[in-house]
Design a protein around this motif. Structure first.
Motif, PDB file in Angstrom:
ATOM      1  N   GLU A 132      30.235  32.715  43.598  1.00  0.00           N
ATOM      2  CA  GLU A 132      30.644  32.865  44.995  1.00  0.00           C
ATOM      3  C   GLU A 132      30.996  31.515  45.599  1.00  0.00           C
ATOM      4  O   GLU A 132      30.252  30.548  45.484  1.00  0.00           O
TER       5      GLU A 132
ATOM      6  N   ARG B   5      37.392  36.623  46.327  1.00  0.00           N
ATOM      7  CA  ARG B   5      36.890  37.082  47.634  1.00  0.00           C
ATOM      8  C   ARG B   5      35.806  38.129  47.410  1.00  0.00           C
ATOM      9  O   ARG B   5      35.864  39.244  47.894  1.00  0.00           O
ATOM     10  N   ARG B   6      34.801  37.752  46.673  1.00  0.00           N
ATOM     11  CA  ARG B   6      33.750  38.676  46.260  1.00  0.00           C
ATOM     12  C   ARG B   6      33.015  39.295  47.445  1.00  0.00           C
ATOM     13  O   ARG B   6      32.772  40.495  47.469  1.00  0.00           O
ATOM     14  N   HIS B   7      32.654  38.492  48.419  1.00  0.00           N
ATOM     15  CA  HIS B   7      31.919  39.022  49.571  1.00  0.00           C
ATOM     16  C   HIS B   7      32.729  40.108  50.280  1.00  0.00           C
ATOM     17  O   HIS B   7      32.206  41.180  50.594  1.00  0.00           O
ATOM     18  N   ASP B   8      34.006  39.833  50.528  1.00  0.00           N
ATOM     19  CA  ASP B   8      34.865  40.823  51.196  1.00  0.00           C
ATOM     20  C   ASP B   8      34.987  42.092  50.364  1.00  0.00           C
ATOM     21  O   ASP B   8      34.882  43.206  50.885  1.00  0.00           O
TER      22      ASP B   8
ATOM     23  N   TRP C 275      35.215  34.999  38.633  1.00  0.00           N
ATOM     24  CA  TRP C 275      33.920  35.672  38.785  1.00  0.00           C
ATOM     25  C   TRP C 275      32.823  34.842  38.131  1.00  0.00           C
ATOM     26  O   TRP C 275      31.728  34.714  38.669  1.00  0.00           O
TER      27      TRP C 275
ATOM     28  N   ASP D 112      32.935  43.217  47.991  1.00  0.00           N
ATOM     29  CA  ASP D 112      31.645  43.923  47.922  1.00  0.00           C
ATOM     30  C   ASP D 112      31.310  44.616  49.239  1.00  0.00           C
ATOM     31  O   ASP D 112      30.687  45.673  49.246  1.00  0.00           O
ATOM     32  N   THR D 113      31.736  44.029  50.350  1.00  0.00           N
ATOM     33  CA  THR D 113      31.505  44.649  51.655  1.00  0.00           C
ATOM     34  C   THR D 113      32.329  45.928  51.804  1.00  0.00           C
ATOM     35  O   THR D 113      31.822  46.960  52.247  1.00  0.00           O
TER      36      THR D 113
ATOM     37  N   CYS E  57      39.937  40.836  56.072  1.00  0.00           N
ATOM     38  CA  CYS E  57      39.042  41.724  55.327  1.00  0.00           C
ATOM     39  C   CYS E  57      39.344  43.197  55.614  1.00  0.00           C
ATOM     40  O   CYS E  57      39.468  44.003  54.691  1.00  0.00           O
TER      41      CYS E  57
END
Length: 119
Positions: free
Chosen positions: A43, A88-91, A39, A93-94, A14
């Motif tokens: 998730e 890798r949406r969470h990564d 998308w 968005d983070t 990440c």
């Protein structure tokens, strides 16, 4: 699940994902189509490469998936003979809050303006 049935490919951690790499990966219409498809899955959901209809050669398809993986936009893992892909949406968005949503919203607006289908 045995380790023999799931093979991982190299992905950037990440903290190694760079904005310029993500923007480059998202700048190609075929890669953007792949990202739109993933998308919509949500998730943590994944799909094999063959589930995403692209009217390009297999070698070009492989190239586009590799660019997305190496930029940190998607993760890929082999399950049997299928290569499963997930966003890798969470990564993303983070690291870059709102970037993915902004790009996909802008893409939808442009597609509508150009009279293209949502897919």
């Amino acid at each position: 699940m045995s380790t023999a049935s799931v093979r991982a490919l190299a992905h950037p951690a990440c903290q190694e994902i760079r904005l310029e790499g993500v923007l480059h990966a998202l700048s190609d219409p075929m890669r953007l189509r792949i990202v739109r498809f993933l998308w919509r899955l949500g998730e943590g959901e994944g799909a094999p490469c063959s589930a995403i209809e692209l009217v390009i050669t297999k070698s070009t398809t492989t190239h586009h998936f590799r660019v997305l993986r190496e930029a940190g936009v998607i993760s890929q893992v082999y399950r049997g003979t299928a290569k499963m892909n997930a966003l890798r949406r969470h990564d993303l968005d983070t690291l870059f809050p709102g970037l993915l949503d902004a790009v996909l919203t802008a893409d939808a607006v442009q597609r509508e303006r150009d009279g293209l289908p949502a897919t």
